[in-house]
Design an enzyme around this catalytic site. Structure first.
Site, short mmCIF file in Angstrom:
data_model
loop_
_atom_site.label_atom_id
_atom_site.label_comp_id
_atom_site.label_asym_id
_atom_site.label_seq_id
_atom_site.Cartn_x
_atom_site.Cartn_y
_atom_site.Cartn_z
N ASP A 89 43.00 36.63 34.14
CA ASP A 89 42.29 35.43 33.69
C ASP A 89 43.00 34.24 34.32
O ASP A 89 44.24 34.13 34.24
CB ASP A 89 42.39 35.28 32.17
CG ASP A 89 41.48 36.22 31.40
OD1 ASP A 89 40.91 37.14 32.01
OD2 ASP A 89 41.37 36.04 30.17
N HIS A 145 45.92 43.20 36.04
CA HIS A 145 45.22 44.47 36.16
C HIS A 145 44.99 44.80 37.64
O HIS A 145 44.96 43.90 38.49
CB HIS A 145 43.88 44.40 35.43
CG HIS A 145 44.01 44.21 33.95
ND1 HIS A 145 43.67 45.18 33.04
CD2 HIS A 145 44.48 43.16 33.21
CE1 HIS A 145 43.90 44.75 31.81
NE2 HIS A 145 44.40 43.51 31.90
N SER A 249 51.58 32.00 35.35
CA SER A 249 52.13 31.93 36.70
C SER A 249 51.00 32.11 37.70
O SER A 249 49.90 31.62 37.48
CB SER A 249 53.23 32.97 36.90
OG SER A 249 53.94 32.69 38.09
#
Length: 282
Positions: A89, A145, A249
């Protein structure tokens, strides 16, 4: 405060030591009422949607909340083995092609792929290929992911500084992503080789990899560059958890030339979520 004054002030701070101290604090097991109150205050400050999270009292530390899982089913993964799914995200920072061995960081600033990856031979595999830089803000879900299924063939750990990776730093600190500490995961996928680069930042206590528990936590004092190539690559599925940041980050994806094409609508500032399609076969 303008960007240059902000960066000048940050130069005076011991950023790595500060990040280790903050990381240690986030791993402190405070009493449940204190911990839950701190999490709720943080969520209000940054606009975190707590409805996506398990009950707050399940987190033993503040750090566990930073690296929180989501409730099942909230991030469907785009189908198709040759469709690139967003690994995080976040917001698009830059996309493009690796030209003359360099990636664009921001307008007027670029940096070498070899410095980013800590491996000239590996960087050569991505010359002319597509890349995407995705920024995770403090409010974002912090797990990473796999963007494609395939096999993990190796990893590179490159120690470095821990500058912030917010927009002000990206516009001002030249070669930022090649200066900061990073963990590079190398994959073989239906679209050829792919590198997933997790870039550390100020107060990002650690970056961890879930696919191999033997990989050391990052941001350790006196750490040296490390690399490992697996004799038996590790099979992974698209959408499987790769690892996590303990704060926001940046993740950078790189692809071999002629293999992947990114969606041209991925302009700087566009928001993406885990599993959403970023592109596909070239």
């Amino acid at each position: 405060m303008n960007d240059r004054l902000f960066i000048s002030a940050l130069r005076l701070l011991p950023k790595n030591a500060l990040s280790r101290a903050v990381g240690a604090l986030t791993r402190w097991r405070a009493p449940v009422p204190v911990r839950v109150a701190a999490i709720r205050a943080f969520a209000r400050r940054y606009g975190i949607d707590l409805s996506e999270c398990p009950d707050l009292d399940v987190y033993r530390t503040f750090g566990e909340f930073f690296a929180r899982p989501l409730r099942p089913g909230l991030r469907p993964i785009a189908p198709g083995e040759r469709v690139v799914a967003s690994p995080v995200d976040g917001a698009v920072s830059e996309t493009g092609r690796v030209e003359a061995g360099r990636l664009v960081q921001a307008k007027g600033i670029d940096y070498p792929a070899a410095a980013l990856l800590g491996d000239e031979a590996l960087a050569a595999r991505f010359a002319g290929g597509a890349y995407a830089t995705l920024y995770l803000a403090p409010k974002d879900y912090h797990r990473i992911h796999f963007p494609l299924g395939g096999r993990v063939t190796g990893w590179r750990y490159v120690p470095g500084k821990l500058w912030p990776v917010n927009p002000a730093s990206v516009r001002t600190v030249r070669g930022l992503f090649a200066l900061n500490e990073r963990l590079v995961t190398v994959l073989e996928t239906p679209l050829g080789a792919c590198a997933v680069v997790a870039v550390g930042a100020t107060v990002v206590g650690r970056v961890c990899a879930y696919y191999d528990p033997s990989i050391p936590f990052t941001n350790l004092p006196g750490a040296a560059p490390r690399r490992h190539d697996y004799e038996t690559p590790i099979p992974v599925e698209k959408g499987q958890e790769l690892g996590a940041f303990e704060m926001g980050s940046t993740v950078i994806l790189l692809f071999e030339p002629g293999k992947a094409r990114l969606d041209p609508r991925l302009a700087p500032g566009v928001r993406v979520r885990v599993g959403e399609p970023l592109g596909g076969a070239a």
